[in-house]
Design an enzyme around this catalytic site. Structure first.
Site, short mmCIF file in Angstrom:
data_model
loop_
_atom_site.label_atom_id
_atom_site.label_comp_id
_atom_site.label_asym_id
_atom_site.label_seq_id
_atom_site.Cartn_x
_atom_site.Cartn_y
_atom_site.Cartn_z
N PRO A 123 0.76 -1.25 0.00
CA PRO A 123 0.00 0.00 0.00
C PRO A 123 0.79 1.30 0.00
CG PRO A 123 0.00 -0.96 2.19
CD PRO A 123 0.83 -1.86 1.33
N HIS A 124 2.10 1.26 0.34
CA HIS A 124 2.81 2.52 0.51
C HIS A 124 4.25 2.42 0.02
CE1 HIS A 124 -0.54 3.65 3.11
NE2 HIS A 124 -0.28 2.60 3.88
N TYR A 125 4.56 3.00 -1.12
CA TYR A 125 5.94 3.17 -1.57
C TYR A 125 6.72 1.85 -1.63
CZ TYR A 125 4.67 7.94 -0.25
OH TYR A 125 4.02 9.13 -0.12
N GLY A 142 7.49 1.31 2.39
CA GLY A 142 8.89 1.40 2.00
C GLY A 142 9.62 0.08 1.86
#
Length: 228
Positions: A123-125, A142
């Site tokens: 969901p994120h980077y 990340g």
């Protein structure tokens, strides 16, 4: 958006069968032969749901009608986006990707040569390349799969003293069902993580991590598998 609707009966079985083949023919799907097969069969079979064929984005891009795709997301074919999947703002799908039912591909996440089983979350980077992520696995913000060795040699999967030659220059990670990967972690080329394993944040993983394990500060803690 130019849309072609397909009325159909067995897309779930078709994709499930394809997933199984991918475990044993990973070089084939990376070379696109298996992908070409499933795209062709998808175009002629009758499936339960309805898919959009997005001709404006490119060839062989199939998007379930119930999927949510942000207008800022980029999708290159071949790609299949399953039912109720969510492709968020600035996601970058570079092709040869299957995103399973209910999966989440988040902000600025990049996918290439991947299979995300149902309800996977990146969901994120995140960067996920040349990899397979099992049912309900989750990669924290990340965290990435590194798919090429720094010396550019072929990837070898290491399991203790055993070494499995993949014959591939690019091979990221294979995650079992419900694996949790902590924020900022790196899954080095040839990583295989067993189901229900928890990788702590900021970890650097390589080789085989057994199922039902905890990986923390380069230390591996294992527990017996729960009884059925």
């Amino acid at each position: 958006m130019a849309i072609i609707e397909t009325d159909t009966t067995s897309i779930d079985m078709l994709i499930s069968d394809f997933f199984i083949k991918c475990y044993f023919l990973i070089d084939d799907w990376m070379e696109n032969s298996c992908f070409s097969m499933i795209i062709y069969r998808l175009s002629i079979c009758k499936c339960r749901g309805k898919f959009w064929v997005d001709k404006e984005k490119g060839e062989n891009i199939w998007i379930a009608k119930s999927a949510k795709v942000a207008p800022t997301a980029y999708i290159a074919g071949p790609a299949i986006i399953g039912k109720n999947a969510e492709i968020r703002h600035c996601a970058f799908i570079r092709g040869k990707a299957i995103v399973g039912e209910g999966a989440v591909v988040g902000n600025s996440t990049e996918l290439k040569n991947v299979i995300l089983f149902n309800k996977v979350q990146v969901p994120h980077y995140n960067y996920v390349g040349d990899s397979i992520l099992g049912y309900k696995s989750h990669m924290g913000a990340g965290s990435i799969t590194s798919n090429v060795k720094s010396d550019k040699k072929l990837v070898i999967v290491k399991n203790g003293k055993e070494q499995i030659e993949t014959g591939l220059k690019k091979f990221g990670a294979m995650l079992g069902d419900e694996v949790e990967v902590g924020c900022g972690s790196v899954l080095n080329p040839g990583t295989v993580v067993g189901k229900h394993t928890n990788i702590y944040p900021l970890s650097s993983i390589r080789g085989v991590v057994p199922e039902h394990s905890i990986y923390k500060n380069c230390l591996l803690y294992t527990s017996p598998s729960p009884r059925d």
